[in-house]
Design an enzyme around this catalytic site. Structure first.
Site, mmCIF file in Angstrom:
data_model
loop_
_atom_site.group_PDB
_atom_site.id
_atom_site.type_symbol
_atom_site.label_atom_id
_atom_site.label_comp_id
_atom_site.label_asym_id
_atom_site.label_seq_id
_atom_site.Cartn_x
_atom_site.Cartn_y
_atom_site.Cartn_z
ATOM 1 N N TYR A 53 -28.974 -3.493 23.569
ATOM 2 C CA TYR A 53 -30.214 -2.701 23.532
ATOM 3 C C TYR A 53 -31.250 -3.344 22.607
ATOM 4 C CZ TYR A 53 -33.500 0.903 22.125
ATOM 5 O OH TYR A 53 -34.647 1.580 21.840
ATOM 6 N N ASN A 198 -36.815 0.080 12.928
ATOM 7 C CA ASN A 198 -35.933 1.115 13.442
ATOM 8 C C ASN A 198 -35.000 1.573 12.329
ATOM 9 O OD1 ASN A 198 -33.131 1.595 15.349
ATOM 10 N ND2 ASN A 198 -35.036 2.563 15.956
ATOM 11 N N ARG A 292 -33.094 37.890 -18.373
ATOM 12 C CA ARG A 292 -31.668 38.216 -18.356
ATOM 13 C C ARG A 292 -30.934 37.549 -17.191
ATOM 14 N NH1 ARG A 292 -29.782 43.532 -16.580
ATOM 15 N NH2 ARG A 292 -31.939 44.165 -16.896
ATOM 16 N N ASN A 322 -30.701 0.535 14.915
ATOM 17 C CA ASN A 322 -29.929 0.534 16.168
ATOM 18 C C ASN A 322 -30.362 -0.652 17.016
ATOM 19 O OD1 ASN A 322 -28.297 1.668 18.350
ATOM 20 N ND2 ASN A 322 -30.251 2.085 19.336
ATOM 21 N N LYS A 394 -56.868 34.260 -19.343
ATOM 22 C CA LYS A 394 -56.937 35.089 -18.137
ATOM 23 C C LYS A 394 -57.209 34.247 -16.896
ATOM 24 C CE LYS A 394 -58.936 39.060 -18.571
ATOM 25 N NZ LYS A 394 -57.824 39.995 -18.279
ATOM 26 N N GLU A 423 -41.270 10.294 24.049
ATOM 27 C CA GLU A 423 -40.882 8.990 24.589
ATOM 28 C C GLU A 423 -39.945 9.139 25.788
ATOM 29 O OE1 GLU A 423 -38.645 5.678 25.075
ATOM 30 O OE2 GLU A 423 -37.865 6.489 23.194
ATOM 31 N N ASN A 426 -36.396 10.432 25.813
ATOM 32 C CA ASN A 426 -35.327 9.679 25.155
ATOM 33 C C ASN A 426 -35.096 10.244 23.760
ATOM 34 O OD1 ASN A 426 -33.455 7.441 24.692
ATOM 35 N ND2 ASN A 426 -35.028 6.684 23.309
#
Length: 547
Positions: A53, A198, A292, A322, A394, A423, A426
């Site tokens: 790939y 990637n 407390r 990947n 204040k 995409e 995918n």
């Protein structure tokens, strides 16, 4: 000098490099062998006609389209060129540097199939202070942070002069920067473009910097709340070890222990050992909840920050592109480590916990300025009560009331949002980690502003309290061992050293409150005084989060 080997980076390391620390690649033969083996495996796959790939195919939803050998190098350049689509504000330089560091660390794990020469380019840029222009918008945190990492990667290799960098205050095109570094544009090999963009390292770099600042915010908030407890004449019984031991959540135990240390030596905190509560005649027999229940409320915050810090640190030391190539077996894995869900969840957690923290502080400030609840202090902590027109802090409380809801808004979750059909379906699920990380930076910056204002309240309150105990406004002799250092540091950067004759704010018109807040905020972000005073508490918090 921080050594990068693919593992062992800490949040402190990442923050240091983001602020300019230099780096070097590990010289460990085992580390270098893994990098070389994975790159050689990709070359072998190409030579042998294997299908991989992003090497022999197009990307994502077009991965059914195959690429001839003679166009595989071109494909890697297109991987970066194709993602010059960013909009929105620039990423801060510190975040870009963190992203570069984490990309190097990921590639050095030896699973990405790239040459050492390519990795060294990032190191050269980092050490020379050359920072690519990258942008906040464009990444959905699936298939990695494709857009920002493409801008960084394209600049590092000199893909095209349209990619810009900053260098010592000057904006240059990447070709000019490379020439000044004595480098030529680099032609990529198969897989290298994909390995550069990637991955999760842009969002995780932003997240690591935000978490680094968030740790300081948490530590400072603990110290400020301890100072507010002194100003309010609270009891130390709430932090007794027995109470925490019989409800033994790690965060609650830690906060109880931390507050015992923070309040040690205080002349203002009341001990109610053996039932000594005579001072409460005509008053509530116990402190209100925000005092407390402090360990029970802030303990979960500590626990959740520890989880988030661990998630970011783990992601920062991961291989996250990947495909991945096992350098030991040669197996090529088509995988999903590029999904930045852990980073996104960690950033959602960080923002939510900052919101919880400010909610607690805001309530304590409200008690501090209200005579019905503050045990004898002036309304709104007015300094010169004889003036007749003074209104004290204040308006500063209004500022806090505007910032706290903003951080609460930032605290809403991002990772559960969609669309998730990107995409060609995918990337049909995504993490939104980059959005989550950018929001974390915003939440951190707003929280720092709130803490600076809270320190103004704390300093004014303990000085007014000091005058009620004995003549003189300098509270140094009454505060706990730890808080006296923070008090003196904050007082000094806000206005000047403590003055026995006057509190920080005497007559309202003698100086702007804004200047005092900004003095603290500037030192908190860029100075050393407050950080040095906070050092023991910060060390305790860092140790808990890392445990």
């Amino acid at each position: 000098m921080i050594t990068i080997s693919g593992e062992g980076l800490t949040l402190a390391d990442i923050v240091a490099v983001s602020q300019g620390a230099e780096v070097r690649l590990s010289a460990d033969p085992a580390v270098l062998a893994r990098v070389s083996a994975s790159q050689e495996r990709i070359e072998k796959a190409v030579a042998g006609g294997e299908q991989v790939y992003g090497v022999t195919t197009l990307y994502g939803g077009m991965a059914d389209q195959y690429v001839p050998v003679e166009r595989m190098v071109e494909l890697q350049h297109i991987a970066l060129w194709h993602h010059k689509t960013a909009t929105g504000p620039r990423l801060p330089e510190a975040d870009v540097r963190a992203a570069m560091l984490l990309r190097v660390n990921s590639l050095m794990k030896g699973y990405s199939g790239v040459r050492l020469e390519l990795i060294q380019r990032y190191v050269t840029f980092l050490n020379a202070g050359v920072t690519p222009h990258a942008y906040q918008r464009g990444s959905i945190g699936a298939s990695g942070d494709l857009v920002p990492l493409s801008y960084i990667g394209a600049s590092v290799i000199g893909l095209d002069p349209a990619f810009l960098v900053d260098w010592k205050g000057e904006t240059l095109d990447c070709h000019t920067a490379l020439a000044r570094l004595g480098l030529a544009p680099l032609t990529l090999r198969p897989k290298e473009g994909l390995a550069m963009n990637n991955g999760t390292t842009a969002s995780t770099g932003v997240a690591a910097n935000a978490m680094g600042r968030g740790v300081t915010i948490f530590a400072l908030s603990m110290a400020v709340q301890a100072m507010l407890a002194e100003a309010l004449l609270a009891t130390n019984q709430s932090f007794h070890p027995t109470i925490q031991a019989i409800k033994p959540h790690p965060g609650q135990i830690f906060v109880g222990s931390l507050f015992r240390d923070l309040l040690e030596g205080s002349q203002l905190i009341r001990s109610e050992a053996a039932g000594a509560r005579g001072h409460r005649q005509g008053k509530l027999i116990q402190d209100r909840y925000s005092l407390r229940c402090l360990p029970q409320y802030t303990g979960p915050i500590a626990d959740m920050l520890a989880v988030a810090a661990r998630q970011i640190t783990t992601e920062a030391n991961s291989a996250n592109d990947n495909p991945l190539v096992d350098p030991d077996t040669g197996e090529v894995y088509h995988t999903g480590n590029f999904l930045a869900q852990y980073t996104g969840v960690a950033c959602d957690t960080l923002r939510a916990q900052l919101a919880m923290l400010l909610k607690h502080l805001d309530v304590q400030i409200a008690m501090l300025v209200t005579p019905e609840f503050n045990n004898g202090l002036p309304p709104s902590l007015v300094g010169n009560t004889g003036h007749g027109l003074n209104m004290g802090l204040k308006s500063l409380q209004l500022t806090c009331n505007s910032v706290a809801p903003l951080v609460q808004f930032y605290g809403r979750s991002m990772v559960d949002l969609y669309p998730s059909h990107a995409e060609q379906f995918n990337q049909n699920i995504n993490s939104q980690a980059m959005n989550a990380a950018n929001l974390a930076r915003e939440a951190v910056e707003a929280s720092e502003h709130f803490l600076a204002a809270a320190l103004v309240f704390a300093v004014q309150a303990v000085e007014l309290r000091a005058q009620t105990v004995r003549p003189g406004y300098d509270a140094s002799d009454l505060l706990s061992h730890r808080n006296v250092a923070l008090y003196r540091a904050a007082r000094t950067v806000a206005l000047g050293a403590p003055d026995p004759a006057r509190p920080m704010l005497w007559d309202d018109t003698e100086g702007f409150i804004q200047d005092k807040v900004e003095g603290i905020l500037t030192d908190l972000r860029d100075g050393q005084a407050i950080r040095a005073a906070l050092a023991p508490t910060l060390a305790d918090v860092e140790a808990f989060l890392a445990a």
